[in-house]
Design a protein around this motif. Sequence first.
Motif, mmCIF file in Angstrom:
data_model
loop_
_atom_site.group_PDB
_atom_site.id
_atom_site.type_symbol
_atom_site.label_atom_id
_atom_site.label_comp_id
_atom_site.label_asym_id
_atom_site.label_seq_id
_atom_site.Cartn_x
_atom_site.Cartn_y
_atom_site.Cartn_z
ATOM 1 N N VAL A 79 -0.907 62.279 18.429
ATOM 2 C CA VAL A 79 -0.145 61.331 18.888
ATOM 3 C C VAL A 79 1.491 61.690 18.690
ATOM 4 O O VAL A 79 1.984 62.389 18.005
ATOM 5 C CB VAL A 79 -0.178 60.360 17.794
ATOM 6 N N PRO A 80 2.414 61.172 19.823
ATOM 7 C CA PRO A 80 3.871 61.622 19.762
ATOM 8 C C PRO A 80 4.514 60.951 18.271
ATOM 9 O O PRO A 80 4.143 59.869 18.176
ATOM 10 C CB PRO A 80 4.262 61.087 20.843
ATOM 11 N N VAL A 81 5.376 61.834 17.894
ATOM 12 C CA VAL A 81 6.023 61.272 16.731
ATOM 13 C C VAL A 81 7.368 60.525 17.111
ATOM 14 O O VAL A 81 8.024 61.014 18.107
ATOM 15 C CB VAL A 81 6.276 62.223 15.588
ATOM 16 N N GLY A 82 7.773 59.502 16.612
ATOM 17 C CA GLY A 82 9.135 58.866 16.719
ATOM 18 C C GLY A 82 10.090 58.474 15.423
ATOM 19 O O GLY A 82 9.506 59.258 14.578
ATOM 20 N N ASP A 83 10.294 57.351 15.522
ATOM 21 C CA ASP A 83 11.143 56.814 14.237
ATOM 22 C C ASP A 83 10.330 55.893 13.349
ATOM 23 O O ASP A 83 10.435 55.849 12.242
ATOM 24 C CB ASP A 83 12.317 55.961 14.808
ATOM 25 N N PRO A 140 7.747 65.263 0.715
ATOM 26 C CA PRO A 140 8.019 65.902 2.141
ATOM 27 C C PRO A 140 7.261 67.169 2.528
ATOM 28 O O PRO A 140 6.529 67.730 1.970
ATOM 29 C CB PRO A 140 9.527 66.661 1.677
ATOM 30 N N ILE A 141 7.035 67.107 4.089
ATOM 31 C CA ILE A 141 6.292 68.046 4.551
ATOM 32 C C ILE A 141 7.175 68.737 5.855
ATOM 33 O O ILE A 141 8.000 68.044 6.331
ATOM 34 C CB ILE A 141 4.946 67.610 5.133
ATOM 35 N N GLY A 142 6.672 69.725 6.065
ATOM 36 C CA GLY A 142 7.328 70.543 7.348
ATOM 37 C C GLY A 142 6.439 70.811 8.446
ATOM 38 O O GLY A 142 5.274 70.383 8.320
ATOM 39 N N ILE A 143 7.133 71.309 9.712
ATOM 40 C CA ILE A 143 6.211 71.725 10.668
ATOM 41 C C ILE A 143 5.087 72.659 10.332
ATOM 42 O O ILE A 143 5.328 73.719 9.553
ATOM 43 C CB ILE A 143 7.221 71.945 11.908
ATOM 44 N N GLY A 144 4.146 72.485 10.747
ATOM 45 C CA GLY A 144 2.841 73.290 10.245
ATOM 46 C C GLY A 144 2.052 73.304 9.102
ATOM 47 O O GLY A 144 1.194 73.878 8.770
ATOM 48 N N GLU A 155 -1.518 68.089 11.099
ATOM 49 C CA GLU A 155 -0.182 68.979 11.116
ATOM 50 C C GLU A 155 0.732 68.481 11.907
ATOM 51 O O GLU A 155 0.498 67.808 12.995
ATOM 52 C CB GLU A 155 -0.408 70.411 11.608
ATOM 53 N N LEU A 156 1.887 68.516 11.564
ATOM 54 C CA LEU A 156 3.211 68.194 12.532
ATOM 55 C C LEU A 156 3.377 69.420 13.371
ATOM 56 O O LEU A 156 3.364 70.485 12.783
ATOM 57 C CB LEU A 156 4.235 67.805 11.779
ATOM 58 N N ARG A 157 3.478 69.085 14.785
ATOM 59 C CA ARG A 157 3.715 70.214 15.649
ATOM 60 C C ARG A 157 4.995 70.027 16.326
ATOM 61 O O ARG A 157 5.183 68.703 16.721
ATOM 62 C CB ARG A 157 2.578 70.331 16.676
#
Length: 158
Positions: A79-83, A140-144, A155-157
């Motif tokens: 799913v695309p991420v936004g605000d 907090p999480i980061g990409i990957g 995962e955030l990509r």
Amino acid sequence: MSELTLTLIKLGFLAVLWLFVLSAVSVIRSDIFGARVENAAPKPAKQPKPQKPQKQRKTPRGAPRTLQITEGPNSGQSVPVGDQPILLGRGTDAAIRLDDDYVSTRHARFATNGEQWFVEDLGSTNGTYIGSHRVTAPTPIGIGTSVRLGKTVVELRK
């Protein structure tokens, strides 16, 4: 006690027992089939005045663009991420509806404050994990970064 009193007590007990049975069936039905959504036709509204198109903000360089399922029954979905926050779970209001028996109806939420992404467990039964650490507060999480919900890994990509 008179026979009439005993009969009234029996009938009252029977009525309460049936109310319990019907409420239990209703709860089981909503858990299996989900909440009923009414599909009412929207009433025609007044035509709003045309507005100037707003400029779309570009995502900052290095910001995630999608939330993708990497492992589990729904592997490959994204799913695309936004605000706006992204809800994950088995419920009908989830952005990605997970077909995982170990995931709650409203399991976890991914949200951003504009600079950093956070994952928050929404009181799920089996928990949300980053690595082997259980998420108990917005983390907090980061990409990957792999986030596990039941048997599903997200995962955030870019």
